[in-house]
Design a protein around this motif. Structure first.
Motif, PDB file in Angstrom:
ATOM      1  N   ASN A   1      36.442  64.959  15.118  1.00 28.74           N
ATOM      2  CA  ASN A   1      36.201  63.921  14.109  1.00 28.74           C
ATOM      3  C   ASN A   1      35.662  62.681  14.811  1.00 28.74           C
ATOM      4  OD1 ASN A   1      38.446  62.471  15.153  1.00 28.74           O
ATOM      5  ND2 ASN A   1      39.807  63.792  13.939  1.00 28.74           N
ATOM      6  N   GLU A   2      35.523  61.615  14.071  1.00 27.02           N
ATOM      7  CA  GLU A   2      34.906  60.398  14.616  1.00 27.02           C
ATOM      8  C   GLU A   2      35.681  59.847  15.807  1.00 27.02           C
ATOM      9  OE1 GLU A   2      32.105  58.896  14.052  1.00 27.02           O
ATOM     10  OE2 GLU A   2      31.448  60.206  12.430  1.00 27.02           O
ATOM     11  N   SER A   3      36.993  60.065  15.850  1.00 29.59           N
ATOM     12  CA  SER A   3      37.764  59.475  16.940  1.00 29.59           C
ATOM     13  C   SER A   3      37.832  60.358  18.178  1.00 29.59           C
ATOM     14  CB  SER A   3      39.168  59.083  16.468  1.00 29.59           C
ATOM     15  OG  SER A   3      39.807  60.161  15.869  1.00 29.59           O
ATOM     16  N   GLU A   4      37.861  61.693  17.996  1.00 29.83           N
ATOM     17  CA  GLU A   4      37.908  62.549  19.186  1.00 29.83           C
ATOM     18  C   GLU A   4      37.568  64.004  18.870  1.00 29.83           C
ATOM     19  OE1 GLU A   4      41.813  62.614  20.927  1.00 29.83           O
ATOM     20  OE2 GLU A   4      42.746  63.346  19.088  1.00 29.83           O
ATOM     21  N   THR A   5      37.216  64.711  19.932  1.00 34.71           N
ATOM     22  CA  THR A   5      37.019  66.165  19.876  1.00 34.71           C
ATOM     23  C   THR A   5      38.079  66.777  20.786  1.00 34.71           C
ATOM     24  OG1 THR A   5      34.650  66.048  19.413  1.00 34.71           O
ATOM     25  CG2 THR A   5      35.444  68.048  20.498  1.00 34.71           C
ATOM     26  N   VAL A   6      38.834  67.741  20.242  1.00 32.93           N
ATOM     27  CA  VAL A   6      39.940  68.324  21.001  1.00 32.93           C
ATOM     28  C   VAL A   6      39.829  69.843  20.996  1.00 32.93           C
ATOM     29  CG1 VAL A   6      42.441  68.455  21.289  1.00 32.93           C
ATOM     30  CG2 VAL A   6      41.418  66.439  20.208  1.00 32.93           C
ATOM     31  N   PHE A   7      39.766  70.431  22.178  1.00 28.70           N
ATOM     32  CA  PHE A   7      39.820  71.887  22.331  1.00 28.70           C
ATOM     33  C   PHE A   7      41.230  72.258  22.776  1.00 28.70           C
ATOM     34  CE2 PHE A   7      35.323  71.122  22.454  1.00 28.70           C
ATOM     35  CZ  PHE A   7      34.781  72.251  21.842  1.00 28.70           C
ATOM     36  N   THR A   8      41.795  73.273  22.134  1.00 27.13           N
ATOM     37  CA  THR A   8      43.164  73.693  22.439  1.00 27.13           C
ATOM     38  C   THR A   8      43.202  75.186  22.729  1.00 27.13           C
ATOM     39  OG1 THR A   8      44.031  71.987  20.956  1.00 27.13           O
ATOM     40  CG2 THR A   8      45.536  73.771  21.573  1.00 27.13           C
ATOM     41  N   VAL A   9      43.745  75.529  23.873  1.00 28.63           N
ATOM     42  CA  VAL A   9      43.958  76.933  24.249  1.00 28.63           C
ATOM     43  C   VAL A   9      45.466  77.183  24.231  1.00 28.63           C
ATOM     44  CG1 VAL A   9      43.763  78.647  26.097  1.00 28.63           C
ATOM     45  CG2 VAL A   9      41.898  77.024  25.691  1.00 28.63           C
ATOM     46  N   LYS A  10      45.863  78.262  23.543  1.00 27.37           N
ATOM     47  CA  LYS A  10      47.280  78.645  23.507  1.00 27.37           C
ATOM     48  C   LYS A  10      47.411  80.061  24.046  1.00 27.37           C
ATOM     49  CE  LYS A  10      48.460  75.638  19.694  1.00 27.37           C
ATOM     50  NZ  LYS A  10      48.970  75.513  18.308  1.00 27.37           N
ATOM     51  N   ILE A  11      48.250  80.213  25.023  1.00 28.05           N
ATOM     52  CA  ILE A  11      48.445  81.523  25.651  1.00 28.05           C
ATOM     53  C   ILE A  11      49.934  81.864  25.618  1.00 28.05           C
ATOM     54  CG2 ILE A  11      48.311  82.786  27.841  1.00 28.05           C
ATOM     55  CD1 ILE A  11      45.793  81.144  28.456  1.00 28.05           C
ATOM     56  N   PRO A  12      50.277  83.015  25.050  1.00 26.80           N
ATOM     57  CA  PRO A  12      51.698  83.365  24.973  1.00 26.80           C
ATOM     58  C   PRO A  12      52.257  83.694  26.356  1.00 26.80           C
ATOM     59  CG  PRO A  12      50.357  85.186  24.182  1.00 26.80           C
ATOM     60  CD  PRO A  12      49.418  84.042  24.447  1.00 26.80           C
ATOM     61  N   ARG A  13      53.536  83.360  26.529  1.00 21.37           N
ATOM     62  CA  ARG A  13      54.221  83.720  27.775  1.00 21.37           C
ATOM     63  C   ARG A  13      55.024  84.985  27.525  1.00 21.37           C
ATOM     64  NH1 ARG A  13      57.059  78.495  30.334  1.00 21.37           N
ATOM     65  NH2 ARG A  13      56.943  79.786  32.187  1.00 21.37           N
ATOM     66  N   PHE A  14      54.893  85.925  28.413  1.00 22.83           N
ATOM     67  CA  PHE A  14      55.674  87.150  28.284  1.00 22.83           C
ATOM     68  C   PHE A  14      56.823  87.086  29.269  1.00 22.83           C
ATOM     69  CE2 PHE A  14      52.833  88.871  25.397  1.00 22.83           C
ATOM     70  CZ  PHE A  14      51.536  88.731  25.843  1.00 22.83           C
ATOM     71  N   SER A  15      57.991  87.524  28.836  1.00 20.11           N
ATOM     72  CA  SER A  15      59.135  87.487  29.740  1.00 20.11           C
ATOM     73  C   SER A  15      58.911  88.494  30.865  1.00 20.11           C
ATOM     74  CB  SER A  15      60.419  87.804  28.991  1.00 20.11           C
ATOM     75  OG  SER A  15      60.308  89.055  28.375  1.00 20.11           O
TER      76      SER A  15
END
Ligand SMILES: Nc1ncnc2c1ncn2[C@@H]1O[C@H](COP(=O)(O)OP(=O)(O)OP(=O)(O)O)[C@@H](O)[C@H]1O
Ligand SMILES: [Mg+2]
Length: 103
Positions: A85-99
């Protein structure tokens, strides 16, 4: 992070966080927002979100970086997303943790 420097402006911010379930990586930057119409295809190969980036520096890429990021995220059973948006661009990566279980 290269994209933040190439396509954004001002300072950028990279963060890493984790809990028992997942690791979250975010990279955010200012600058012109990515056009809404481009957001759904921006992770496809050879895709650039012109005219959000119109400098010679920004137009030098071939549009593979985010596709490769998505391949890496998926290879780790994770996801990648973007909000812009006008204030920021945010890329987010989510990776699950396996026990880690001993066999
Ligand atoms: N952080 C960002 N801020 C603003 N626009 C971005 C950002 N990251 C990507 N974009 C837009 O998304 C497009 C696609 O990014 P991508 O990394 O896939 O390709 P590229 O940077 O153009 O080329 P390459 O990564 O192959 O050198 C960019 O051309 C740019 O228009
Ligand atoms: Mg790139």
């Amino acid at each position: 992070m290269t994209n933040a420097v190439q396509h954004g402006s001002g300072a950028f911010c990279a963060k890493a966080d984790a809990n028992d379930e997942q690791i979250t990586l975010t990279v955010s930057n200012g600058g012109q927002p990515i056009p809404a119409a481009a957001l759904s295809t921006i992770f496809d190969p050879l895709t650039r979100a012109i005219p959000s980036s119109n400098s010679a520096r920004a137009s030098s890429g071939i549009g593979l970086g985010l596709f490769i990021c998505r391949c890496i995220a998926h290879a780790h059973h994770g996801t990648i997303g973007v909000e812009s948006n006008e204030s920021e661009t945010v890329f987010t990566v989510k990776i699950p943790r396996f026990s880690m279980r001993t066999r």
